[in-house]
Motif scaffolding. Structure first.
Motif, PDB file in Angstrom:
ATOM      1  N   GLU A  98      20.049 -21.195 -33.849  1.00 18.13           N
ATOM      2  CA  GLU A  98      19.055 -21.425 -34.726  1.00 18.13           C
ATOM      3  C   GLU A  98      18.572 -22.791 -35.045  1.00 18.13           C
ATOM      4  OE1 GLU A  98      21.224 -20.497 -38.432  1.00 18.13           O
ATOM      5  OE2 GLU A  98      20.989 -18.448 -38.215  1.00 18.13           O
ATOM      6  N   GLU A  99      19.256 -23.916 -34.706  1.00 19.86           N
ATOM      7  CA  GLU A  99      18.831 -25.120 -34.729  1.00 19.86           C
ATOM      8  C   GLU A  99      17.964 -25.243 -33.362  1.00 19.86           C
ATOM      9  OE1 GLU A  99      17.989 -28.942 -35.932  1.00 19.86           O
ATOM     10  OE2 GLU A  99      19.200 -27.453 -37.081  1.00 19.86           O
ATOM     11  N   LEU A 100      18.434 -24.740 -32.279  1.00 24.41           N
ATOM     12  CA  LEU A 100      17.728 -24.778 -31.096  1.00 24.41           C
ATOM     13  C   LEU A 100      16.210 -24.317 -31.255  1.00 24.41           C
ATOM     14  CD1 LEU A 100      17.475 -25.319 -27.887  1.00 24.41           C
ATOM     15  CD2 LEU A 100      18.289 -22.968 -27.728  1.00 24.41           C
ATOM     16  N   LYS A 101      15.922 -23.096 -32.057  1.00 26.15           N
ATOM     17  CA  LYS A 101      14.775 -22.643 -32.191  1.00 26.15           C
ATOM     18  C   LYS A 101      13.793 -23.557 -33.018  1.00 26.15           C
ATOM     19  CE  LYS A 101      16.039 -17.765 -32.044  1.00 26.15           C
ATOM     20  NZ  LYS A 101      16.514 -16.789 -32.825  1.00 26.15           N
ATOM     21  N   LEU A 102      14.371 -24.418 -33.673  1.00 27.54           N
ATOM     22  CA  LEU A 102      13.689 -25.406 -34.769  1.00 27.54           C
ATOM     23  C   LEU A 102      13.213 -26.634 -34.017  1.00 27.54           C
ATOM     24  CD1 LEU A 102      15.722 -25.316 -37.733  1.00 27.54           C
ATOM     25  CD2 LEU A 102      13.656 -24.119 -37.440  1.00 27.54           C
ATOM     26  N   HIS A 103      13.665 -26.896 -32.667  1.00 26.53           N
ATOM     27  CA  HIS A 103      13.354 -27.930 -31.758  1.00 26.53           C
ATOM     28  C   HIS A 103      11.991 -27.803 -31.305  1.00 26.53           C
ATOM     29  CE1 HIS A 103      13.648 -31.180 -28.771  1.00 26.53           C
ATOM     30  NE2 HIS A 103      14.703 -31.497 -29.275  1.00 26.53           N
ATOM     31  N   PRO A 104      11.196 -28.632 -31.447  1.00 29.33           N
ATOM     32  CA  PRO A 104       9.770 -28.498 -30.971  1.00 29.33           C
ATOM     33  C   PRO A 104       9.407 -28.508 -29.790  1.00 29.33           C
ATOM     34  CG  PRO A 104      10.087 -31.055 -31.778  1.00 29.33           C
ATOM     35  CD  PRO A 104      11.433 -29.903 -31.961  1.00 29.33           C
ATOM     36  N   GLU A 105      10.503 -28.893 -28.730  1.00 32.71           N
ATOM     37  CA  GLU A 105      10.248 -28.629 -27.329  1.00 32.71           C
ATOM     38  C   GLU A 105      11.263 -27.577 -26.649  1.00 32.71           C
ATOM     39  OE1 GLU A 105      10.392 -32.324 -24.988  1.00 32.71           O
ATOM     40  OE2 GLU A 105      10.153 -33.503 -27.026  1.00 32.71           O
ATOM     41  N   VAL A 127      11.861 -23.547 -25.588  1.00 33.35           N
ATOM     42  CA  VAL A 127      11.108 -22.465 -25.239  1.00 33.35           C
ATOM     43  C   VAL A 127      12.215 -21.348 -25.616  1.00 33.35           C
ATOM     44  CG1 VAL A 127       9.916 -23.623 -23.667  1.00 33.35           C
ATOM     45  CG2 VAL A 127      11.715 -22.609 -22.847  1.00 33.35           C
ATOM     46  N   GLU A 128      11.805 -20.110 -25.709  1.00 29.14           N
ATOM     47  CA  GLU A 128      12.055 -18.932 -26.070  1.00 29.14           C
ATOM     48  C   GLU A 128      13.351 -18.509 -25.384  1.00 29.14           C
ATOM     49  OE1 GLU A 128      11.027 -14.310 -26.972  1.00 29.14           O
ATOM     50  OE2 GLU A 128       9.377 -15.540 -27.266  1.00 29.14           O
ATOM     51  N   GLU A 129      13.167 -18.708 -23.955  1.00 30.79           N
ATOM     52  CA  GLU A 129      14.324 -18.192 -23.114  1.00 30.79           C
ATOM     53  C   GLU A 129      15.644 -19.088 -23.413  1.00 30.79           C
ATOM     54  OE1 GLU A 129      11.391 -19.553 -21.633  1.00 30.79           O
ATOM     55  OE2 GLU A 129      10.440 -17.318 -21.915  1.00 30.79           O
ATOM     56  N   MET A 130      15.482 -20.347 -23.697  1.00 30.86           N
ATOM     57  CA  MET A 130      16.955 -21.143 -23.840  1.00 30.86           C
ATOM     58  C   MET A 130      17.580 -20.598 -25.030  1.00 30.86           C
ATOM     59  SD  MET A 130      14.920 -24.818 -24.265  1.00 30.86           S
ATOM     60  CE  MET A 130      14.473 -25.551 -22.623  1.00 30.86           C
ATOM     61  N   LYS A 152      22.134 -21.587 -21.342  1.00 28.59           N
ATOM     62  CA  LYS A 152      21.483 -20.328 -20.562  1.00 28.59           C
ATOM     63  C   LYS A 152      19.912 -20.620 -20.736  1.00 28.59           C
ATOM     64  CE  LYS A 152      20.814 -15.594 -19.990  1.00 28.59           C
ATOM     65  NZ  LYS A 152      21.274 -14.256 -20.631  1.00 28.59           N
ATOM     66  N   ASN A 153      19.186 -20.720 -19.682  1.00 27.45           N
ATOM     67  CA  ASN A 153      17.785 -21.045 -19.388  1.00 27.45           C
ATOM     68  C   ASN A 153      17.400 -22.220 -19.873  1.00 27.45           C
ATOM     69  OD1 ASN A 153      17.609 -18.362 -18.231  1.00 27.45           O
ATOM     70  ND2 ASN A 153      17.504 -17.600 -20.525  1.00 27.45           N
ATOM     71  N   MET A 154      18.174 -23.430 -19.659  1.00 32.43           N
ATOM     72  CA  MET A 154      17.712 -24.730 -20.177  1.00 32.43           C
ATOM     73  C   MET A 154      16.545 -25.432 -19.394  1.00 32.43           C
ATOM     74  SD  MET A 154      20.828 -27.327 -18.862  1.00 32.43           S
ATOM     75  CE  MET A 154      21.768 -26.640 -17.608  1.00 32.43           C
ATOM     76  N   ASN A 155      16.255 -25.025 -18.203  1.00 34.45           N
ATOM     77  CA  ASN A 155      14.900 -25.149 -17.362  1.00 34.45           C
ATOM     78  C   ASN A 155      15.117 -26.771 -17.459  1.00 34.45           C
ATOM     79  OD1 ASN A 155      14.262 -22.727 -17.362  1.00 34.45           O
ATOM     80  ND2 ASN A 155      13.582 -22.903 -19.674  1.00 34.45           N
ATOM     81  N   GLY A 156      16.189 -27.279 -16.953  1.00 34.73           N
ATOM     82  CA  GLY A 156      16.225 -28.834 -16.794  1.00 34.73           C
ATOM     83  C   GLY A 156      16.168 -29.744 -18.097  1.00 34.73           C
ATOM     84  N   ARG A 157      16.398 -29.195 -19.105  1.00 34.76           N
ATOM     85  CA  ARG A 157      16.232 -29.864 -20.382  1.00 34.76           C
ATOM     86  C   ARG A 157      17.553 -30.051 -21.227  1.00 34.76           C
ATOM     87  NH1 ARG A 157      11.235 -30.861 -22.662  1.00 34.76           N
ATOM     88  NH2 ARG A 157      12.651 -32.424 -23.696  1.00 34.76           N
ATOM     89  N   LYS A 158      18.616 -30.522 -20.412  1.00 34.34           N
ATOM     90  CA  LYS A 158      19.695 -31.005 -20.976  1.00 34.34           C
ATOM     91  C   LYS A 158      19.705 -31.968 -22.366  1.00 34.34           C
ATOM     92  CE  LYS A 158      22.281 -30.796 -16.928  1.00 34.34           C
ATOM     93  NZ  LYS A 158      23.485 -31.546 -15.863  1.00 34.34           N
ATOM     94  N   ASP A 159      18.498 -32.555 -22.255  1.00 32.88           N
ATOM     95  CA  ASP A 159      18.367 -33.430 -23.552  1.00 32.88           C
ATOM     96  C   ASP A 159      18.053 -32.581 -24.762  1.00 32.88           C
ATOM     97  OD1 ASP A 159      15.758 -32.623 -22.354  1.00 32.88           O
ATOM     98  OD2 ASP A 159      14.713 -33.718 -23.764  1.00 32.88           O
TER      99      ASP A 159
END
Length: 71
Positions: A16-23, A25-28, A48-55
């Motif tokens: 839920e918190e991940l979906k609120l993050h402005p950067e 994407v749906e697959e994460m 899953k599907n972090m696309n290089g965005r560990k931050d």
């Protein structure tokens, strides 16, 4: 004091918190570890599907960790 939640609830809160993050994407998403585990068999979570965005995952994980605990 941190609020206690079940492992499933913790992962739901992370997502839920991940979906609120402005950067984000749906697959994460966060999924239970080991994959497919339920209840007390959950020992952590997988990114899953972090696309290089560990931050993004680190920021979300830290925010939820500061508010909740599972055990």
């Amino acid at each position: 004091m941190k609020q206690r939640v079940s492992p499933e609830e913790y992962i739901t809160l992370l997502n839920e918190e991940l979906k609120l993050h402005p950067e984000s994407v749906e697959e994460m998403e966060f999924i239970p570890s080991p994959e497919g585990a339920r209840g007390e068999d959950i020992v952590g979570y997988i990114l899953k599907n972090m696309n290089g965005r560990k931050d993004i995952f680190a920021a979300v994980s830290q925010k939820i960790f500061l508010q909740y605990r599972t055990r």
